[in-house]
Write a protein that holds these residues in place. Structure first.
Motif, PDB file in Angstrom:
ATOM      1  N   ALA A 167       0.807  -1.218   0.000  1.00  0.00           N
ATOM      2  CA  ALA A 167       0.000   0.000   0.000  1.00  0.00           C
ATOM      3  C   ALA A 167       0.840   1.268   0.000  1.00  0.00           C
ATOM      4  O   ALA A 167       0.303   2.369  -0.032  1.00  0.00           O
ATOM      5  CB  ALA A 167      -0.931  -0.013   1.205  1.00  0.00           C
ATOM      6  N   ALA A 168       2.156   1.132   0.046  1.00  0.00           N
ATOM      7  CA  ALA A 168       3.013   2.321   0.128  1.00  0.00           C
ATOM      8  C   ALA A 168       2.954   3.128  -1.162  1.00  0.00           C
ATOM      9  O   ALA A 168       2.723   2.579  -2.243  1.00  0.00           O
ATOM     10  CB  ALA A 168       4.448   1.903   0.412  1.00  0.00           C
ATOM     11  N   ASN A 169       3.143   4.449  -1.042  1.00  0.00           N
ATOM     12  CA  ASN A 169       3.127   5.304  -2.221  1.00  0.00           C
ATOM     13  C   ASN A 169       4.477   5.346  -2.913  1.00  0.00           C
ATOM     14  O   ASN A 169       4.562   5.439  -4.129  1.00  0.00           O
ATOM     15  CB  ASN A 169       2.717   6.725  -1.841  1.00  0.00           C
ATOM     16  CG  ASN A 169       1.290   6.779  -1.360  1.00  0.00           C
ATOM     17  OD1 ASN A 169       1.032   6.679  -0.178  1.00  0.00           O
ATOM     18  ND2 ASN A 169       0.367   6.887  -2.292  1.00  0.00           N
ATOM     19  N   ILE A 170       5.537   5.328  -2.097  1.00  0.00           N
ATOM     20  CA  ILE A 170       6.871   5.387  -2.673  1.00  0.00           C
ATOM     21  C   ILE A 170       7.864   4.766  -1.680  1.00  0.00           C
ATOM     22  O   ILE A 170       7.612   4.762  -0.467  1.00  0.00           O
ATOM     23  CB  ILE A 170       7.247   6.849  -3.024  1.00  0.00           C
ATOM     24  CG1 ILE A 170       8.531   6.907  -3.854  1.00  0.00           C
ATOM     25  CG2 ILE A 170       7.365   7.710  -1.780  1.00  0.00           C
ATOM     26  CD1 ILE A 170       8.797   8.260  -4.479  1.00  0.00           C
ATOM     27  N   ILE A 171       8.940   4.221  -2.176  1.00  0.00           N
ATOM     28  CA  ILE A 171      10.014   3.728  -1.295  1.00  0.00           C
ATOM     29  C   ILE A 171      11.250   4.565  -1.596  1.00  0.00           C
ATOM     30  O   ILE A 171      11.677   4.641  -2.749  1.00  0.00           O
ATOM     31  CB  ILE A 171      10.292   2.234  -1.525  1.00  0.00           C
ATOM     32  CG1 ILE A 171       9.042   1.420  -1.215  1.00  0.00           C
ATOM     33  CG2 ILE A 171      11.441   1.769  -0.659  1.00  0.00           C
ATOM     34  CD1 ILE A 171       9.147  -0.038  -1.579  1.00  0.00           C
TER      35      ILE A 171
END
Lengths: 162, 108
Positions: free
Chosen positions: A116-120
């Motif tokens: 679910a993360a938007n960016i790493i």
């Protein structure tokens, strides 16, 4: 007669192992690459960058460390190729694909930890080997391990942010 | 406890620094795994036993680092780095280090 048979066996066993490595190894590698490409396509919506700071408009909801790792082994055929390469020098293509697979797999596993993360951000990749060739030349397992880690960032949804 | 590998925690401000915290483990594979890996080595591919080992020791070293940070009174560890090295034949060390800090919500 028995001597020639002995020589035959001594030659045949490594040859069979190399052939097995060539057939099964290349099949496994092809299958692995297909799966890697599929999963890379599926997780394309989460960018992975090695920047420490990113330009963003939305406030950040949470951030945490994510990691992923993979250990990939060489096969007998690749080992033979590499040994031959050692004589003349130059690119060892057989090992290049090995390291490439380990790294991409590690990144994919890291991504799988935070769907679910938007960016790493701040991706780091660490590569090493667990076991090296023994000093006395005894056979040991040849493999590369890759660890990928970064900080996953979730943005605050717009409704909450406003 | 918040853990990141960037110098700051986005959305929070650092109230206090507690200095470096670290954790490490040295793990050896057991014979059964070694044997299986030896077989897998003929055809290549992923060595699941070793991947597991690596993940376990990474979790362990992070856990030790966290314990150290908690003892200092920190609520986050920032700028984490991992480093691996083979200490001896068949044993590998996994070292994790970072900076323990106390975070506060930013007032912006």
């Amino acid at each position: 007669m028995s001597e020639s048979l002995e020589i035959m066996i001594q030659l045949l066993i490594p040859l069979a192992l190399v052939l097995l490595g060539l057939l099964v190894g290349s099949y496994l590698e092809r299958r692995h690459y297909v799966s890697i490409r599929e999963r890379e396509e599926a997780t394309r919506h989460t960018p992975v960058v090695n920047l420490r700071k990113i330009q963003h408009e939305q406030p950040i909801h949470k951030s945490y460390l994510v990691t992923g790792s993979a250990v990939i082994s060489v096969d007998y055929f690749k080992r033979l190729l590499a040994a031959l390469r050692n004589i003349f020098g130059g690119r060892v293509v057989a090992y290049e694909s090995l390291v490439d697979r380990a790294r991409r797999e590690a990144i994919l596993r890291m991504k799988a930890k935070c769907p679910a993360a938007n960016i790493i951000i701040n991706l780091k990749i660490e590569t090493s080997t667990i076991s090296k060739q023994g000093r006395s030349g005894e056979r040991s397992v040849g493999c590369v391990e890759a660890i990928a880690y970064g900080t996953a960032i979730h943005y605050q949804p717009w409704e909450q942010a406003g | 406890m918040i853990i990141t590998n960037v110098e700051n925690v986005p959305g929070k401000v650092i109230a206090e620094h507690y200095g470096l915290v670290s954790g490490s483990t040295v793990r050896a594979k057991h014979l059964g795994r070694d044997f299986m890996a030896g077989l897998k080595n003929i055809v290549g591919g992923e060595l699941k036993g070793y991947t597991e080992l690596l993940a376990e020791s990474r979790a362990e070293s992070v856990e030790r680092m966290k314990t150290q940070a908690r003892a200092l009174g920190a609520n986050a560890i920032i700028n984490i780095r991992f480093s691996t090295s083979s200490v001896a034949q068949g044993a590998s060390e996994l070292y994790a280090y970072g900076t323990a800090v106390k975070l506060e919500d930013s007032n912006e």
